[in-house]
Design a protein around this motif. Sequence first.
Motif, PDB file in Angstrom:
ATOM      1  N   ASN A 146       0.868  -1.175   0.000  1.00  0.00           N
ATOM      2  CA  ASN A 146       0.000   0.000   0.000  1.00  0.00           C
ATOM      3  C   ASN A 146       0.906   1.226   0.000  1.00  0.00           C
ATOM      4  O   ASN A 146       1.301   1.710   1.057  1.00  0.00           O
ATOM      5  CB  ASN A 146      -0.910  -0.014   1.230  1.00  0.00           C
ATOM      6  CG  ASN A 146      -1.722   1.258   1.348  1.00  0.00           C
ATOM      7  OD1 ASN A 146      -1.911   1.986   0.369  1.00  0.00           O
ATOM      8  ND2 ASN A 146      -2.196   1.537   2.540  1.00  0.00           N
TER       9      ASN A 146
ATOM     10  N   CYS B  52       0.520   4.476   2.272  1.00  0.00           N
ATOM     11  CA  CYS B  52       0.843   4.489   3.698  1.00  0.00           C
ATOM     12  C   CYS B  52       2.213   3.852   3.968  1.00  0.00           C
ATOM     13  O   CYS B  52       2.834   4.136   4.983  1.00  0.00           O
ATOM     14  CB  CYS B  52      -0.252   3.740   4.463  1.00  0.00           C
ATOM     15  SG  CYS B  52      -0.001   3.607   6.228  1.00  0.00           S
TER      16      CYS B  52
ATOM     17  N   ASP C 118       2.509   0.437   3.866  1.00  0.00           N
ATOM     18  CA  ASP C 118       2.252  -0.911   4.381  1.00  0.00           C
ATOM     19  C   ASP C 118       2.761  -1.941   3.380  1.00  0.00           C
ATOM     20  O   ASP C 118       2.547  -1.810   2.179  1.00  0.00           O
ATOM     21  CB  ASP C 118       0.750  -1.141   4.581  1.00  0.00           C
ATOM     22  CG  ASP C 118       0.098  -0.058   5.406  1.00  0.00           C
ATOM     23  OD1 ASP C 118       0.697   0.340   6.423  1.00  0.00           O
ATOM     24  OD2 ASP C 118      -0.993   0.398   5.034  1.00  0.00           O
TER      25      ASP C 118
ATOM     26  N   CYS D 135       1.201   0.059   9.263  1.00  0.00           N
ATOM     27  CA  CYS D 135       0.541   0.790  10.343  1.00  0.00           C
ATOM     28  C   CYS D 135      -0.340  -0.166  11.163  1.00  0.00           C
ATOM     29  O   CYS D 135      -0.565  -1.308  10.770  1.00  0.00           O
ATOM     30  CB  CYS D 135      -0.300   1.914   9.756  1.00  0.00           C
ATOM     31  SG  CYS D 135      -1.687   1.318   8.780  1.00  0.00           S
TER      32      CYS D 135
ATOM     33  N   SER E 297      -3.304  -1.853   9.273  1.00  0.00           N
ATOM     34  CA  SER E 297      -2.968  -2.904   8.307  1.00  0.00           C
ATOM     35  C   SER E 297      -2.564  -4.192   9.016  1.00  0.00           C
ATOM     36  O   SER E 297      -2.929  -5.288   8.587  1.00  0.00           O
ATOM     37  CB  SER E 297      -1.851  -2.432   7.364  1.00  0.00           C
ATOM     38  OG  SER E 297      -0.625  -2.277   8.054  1.00  0.00           O
TER      39      SER E 297
ATOM     40  N   ARG F 186      -7.467   5.521   5.057  1.00  0.00           N
ATOM     41  CA  ARG F 186      -7.044   4.311   5.773  1.00  0.00           C
ATOM     42  C   ARG F 186      -7.725   3.041   5.280  1.00  0.00           C
ATOM     43  O   ARG F 186      -7.388   1.942   5.712  1.00  0.00           O
ATOM     44  CB  ARG F 186      -7.307   4.452   7.283  1.00  0.00           C
ATOM     45  CG  ARG F 186      -6.813   5.742   7.898  1.00  0.00           C
ATOM     46  CD  ARG F 186      -5.371   6.072   7.528  1.00  0.00           C
ATOM     47  NE  ARG F 186      -4.408   5.082   7.977  1.00  0.00           N
ATOM     48  CZ  ARG F 186      -3.876   5.064   9.195  1.00  0.00           C
ATOM     49  NH1 ARG F 186      -4.206   5.956  10.067  1.00  0.00           N
ATOM     50  NH2 ARG F 186      -2.991   4.142   9.511  1.00  0.00           N
TER      51      ARG F 186
ATOM     52  N   CYS G   2      -5.366   0.599   3.919  1.00  0.00           N
ATOM     53  CA  CYS G   2      -4.569  -0.065   4.959  1.00  0.00           C
ATOM     54  C   CYS G   2      -5.291  -1.330   5.422  1.00  0.00           C
ATOM     55  O   CYS G   2      -4.693  -2.395   5.539  1.00  0.00           O
ATOM     56  CB  CYS G   2      -4.373   0.854   6.166  1.00  0.00           C
ATOM     57  SG  CYS G   2      -3.540   2.407   5.791  1.00  0.00           S
TER      58      CYS G   2
HETATM   59 ZN    ZN Z   1      -1.458   1.835   6.634  1.00  0.00          ZN
END
Ligand code: ZN
Length: 148
Positions: free
Chosen positions: A36, A39, A41, A64, A67, A123, A126
Amino acid sequence: MNVLKDLYRDVIVDHNRAPRNFRKINDANRVLEGFNPLCGDKLTVYLKLDGEVIKDLSFEGSGCAISVASASLMTERLKGRTRAEAGKLFDEVHALLTKDGMADTDQLGKLAALSGVHEYPSRVKCASLCWHTLKAALADSHQPVSTE
Ligand code: ZN
């Protein structure tokens, strides 16, 4: 309502701090990476399929809290289940993350903890990263999944 929110937050915090099935499966027959970029991830999903049954399911990686918690909840829920059940749950989680109030929270159980995510559109990716990666792995894709 606040009690519910606190409860949900506790589930996310718990699964981020102590992710379930956070390991490699050495004899996995499906391994797929997901990213991702929005972010940062990054995770790898390991899957051991026996016919229609998900014998084992795990993940590794970093990302994060949302995730990691989502992947932890996913592996905990789908280990020992069938591909059909995984597909159905994917649709439920997708509904939960993208549309307010459409998902069947009884069906989702602990995964309902992800319900607050739809309020933060940035988000959603995520939380959905691990699900898209699992879906691609079940479809026998070898192309790493990117949310972009
Ligand atoms: Zn994330």
